[in-house]
Design an enzyme around this catalytic site. Structure first.
Site, PDB file in Angstrom:
ATOM      1  N   HIS A   1       0.860  -1.189   0.000  1.00 28.11           N
ATOM      2  CA  HIS A   1       0.000   0.000   0.000  1.00 28.11           C
ATOM      3  C   HIS A   1       0.892   1.234   0.000  1.00 28.11           C
ATOM      4  O   HIS A   1       1.851   1.310   0.780  1.00 28.11           O
ATOM      5  CB  HIS A   1      -0.920   0.007   1.234  1.00 28.11           C
TER       6      HIS A   1
ATOM      7  N   GLU B   1      -9.453  -9.642   6.689  1.00 30.97           N
ATOM      8  CA  GLU B   1     -10.797  -9.334   6.182  1.00 30.97           C
ATOM      9  C   GLU B   1     -11.067  -7.841   6.045  1.00 30.97           C
ATOM     10  O   GLU B   1     -12.015  -7.431   5.371  1.00 30.97           O
ATOM     11  CB  GLU B   1     -11.859  -9.974   7.093  1.00 30.97           C
TER      12      GLU B   1
END
Length: 208
Positions: free
Chosen positions: A110, A148
């Protein structure tokens, strides 16, 4: 030998950085088994082809439902029996069943120092636009395991990059790629390939 699947949606500059690092011996004990894209026009697929690496496109657009796409995608990934899944600019939501099956075996890069400028809506140039709009002086990149949540998994490596006066989102994006992403993604893969990364109580520990 750690077998990698690299998932990409676009040009594949991080894929190239990984291939170059393997060639240069900066990543040891690892090989790319397959490159998968959701975009048949992704230049990343050409990069893989030039290297003689298996490559394929599996697009949600080609399936009646997201559930069917997820099933086929996971079946195809499983067929390669990889040890580590590398998200290198992959703009498809990873299905929950895949995260469960490959727990702590999926990594993502990221383009910011998580937890800043991450999460829903922060991807691509939007990250760098956010950095410049806020006026921070230091940004960077983060390699983390995927869970998740969005950009919420255990952090493996981070590297800081200076924000300079006169930066545009495009200039800053390039600097973050060159000075951080292309360095720490191969570094993280090498650490994992050589058994130096473990996750304890939700945090990454790196062996000396």
């Amino acid at each position: 030998m750690l077998k990698l699947a690299v998932l990409v949606s676009g040009g594949g500059t991080n894929l190239q950085a990984i291939m170059d690092a393997i060639d240069a011996g900066k990543i040891t004990n690892a090989k790319i088994e397959v490159v998968i894209s959701n975009n048949k026009n992704a230049y990343a697929l050409e990069r893989a082809a030039k290297k003689g690496i298996d490559h394929l496109c599996i697009s949600p657009k080609d399936y009646e439902s997201r559930e069917e796409f997820n099933r086929v995608f996971l079946e195809k990934l499983d067929s390669y029996q990889v040890d580590l899944v590398v998200l290198a600019g992959f703009l498809v939501v990873i299905p929950a069943e895949m995260i469960q099956k490959y727990r702590n075996r999926i990594i993502n890069i990221h383009p910011s120092l998580i937890p800043s400028f991450c999460g829903t809506g922060y991807y691509g140039l939007k990250v760098h636009e956010g950095v410049l709009a806020r006026g921070v002086k230091v940004t960077g990149a983060t390699v983390h395991f995927v869970d998740e949540g969005t950009d919420t998994g255990p952090i493996i490596l981070q590297k800081a990059v200076s924000v300079e006066q006169g930066d545009t989102p495009e200039i800053l994006q390039r600097r973050v790629m060159e000075q951080a992403e292309w360095q720490i993604m191969p570094q993280a893969i090498d650490l994992i390939a050589n058994g130096k990364v473990s996750v304890v109580d939700g945090h990454v520990q790196i062996a000396e």
